[in-house]
Scaffold this active site. Structure first.
Site: not given
Length: 269
Positions: A46, A146, A172
């Site tokens: 990310h 997650e 998540d």
């Protein structure tokens, strides 16, 4: 001798403090690495960066002696092996949902006969003396839990041979298990989320692997260590920069308001 200092810390019963890098810049990496973290992770998944940023960031961190790690974008052998070859001493792999996926991930981390990692540690061989196949025993494989599928298969994931630990991403994990009922974020306070997080930690320790948690504040990270977590990440470069800048700006504006108020009320008759 090529060794992973995180293993030494854990062997001595000490927790690990991990830093987080989302800005693709060697100087930012150098600054963060110099602040006293035990390890620092580059977020390839990310972060605002790609592989071309990863190598110089690892190089910039070397002088501080932190353990460099990376979170890869996915369970894909190419990027996992390239991150290891660049010098990552640990890999965090997102979205592991089954024992089979965990085993596949682990296989990309180890040279034969323990896995299928291709040999070619271009920078790692320079950065670490005696690297070679000794890396099988030193690099750390962290699977991220997650999703609800990951929770359903937690026991078999944690029992995967060669897996060193489970890394929890609370944002998540919340999205993946609560059907949109709760907003994503760190430092969960909902009883059901705390129970889930602590359950993951318990299963990790039952299987003699490490439990890691991504946190937003040092206070929450300290709680997590008290629960038995072995590694906590506290915030990251982009959030810390934003927070410090916001605090500085806010303080300046408050001081200016005070000065303006003082000037307007001191004028006499």
């Amino acid at each position: 001798m090529f060794t992973n200092k995180l293993k030494s810390l854990w062997a001595g019963g000490k927790p690990v403090l991990n830093g987080w890098l989302s800005i693709g810049n060697p100087f930012t990496a150098e600054i963060m690495a110099a602040q006293g973290y035990d390890s620092v992770t580059i977020d390839i998944q990310h972060g605002a960066l790609d592989y071309s940023s990863v190598l110089p960031m690892f190089q910039a961190m070397r002088g501080s002696g932190v353990v460099p790690m990376a979170r890869v974008p996915w369970r894909e052998p190419g990027i996992i092996m390239k991150a290891l070859d660049a010098g990552a001493m640990g890999i965090i792999c997102p979205m592991i949902n089954s024992g089979a996926e965990a085993a596949e991930f682990v296989s990309y981390m180890r040279y034969p006969p323990h896995g299928q990692r291709s040999f070619g540690p271009t920078r790692a061989a320079i950065a670490y003396g005696g690297y070679s196949t000794a890396a099988n025993d030193e690099v750390l494989a962290f699977a991220m839990i997650e999703t609800q599928s990951g929770m359903d298969n937690l026991e078999e994931i944690a029992a995967t041979p060669g897996l060193d630990g489970i890394y929890i991403g609370p944002a998540d994990l919340t999205l993946g298990t609560q059907n949109g009922r709760l907003a994503p974020g760190f430092d969960r306070e909902e009883p059901e989320m705390i129970e889930m997080i602590r359950h993951i930690q318990s299963v990790c320790h039952k299987n003699s692997i490490k439990a890691a948690l991504h946190c937003g504040t040092p206070e929450y990270a300290a709680r997590a260590i008290g629960w038995g977590f072995n590694l906590t990440t506290v915030s990251g470069d982009s959030r810390l920069l934003a927070s410090a800048a916001q605090s500085s700006v806010s303080t300046w504006r408050k001081l200016m308001e005070q000065d303006a108020s003082s000037t307007s009320t001191s004028g006499g008759y």
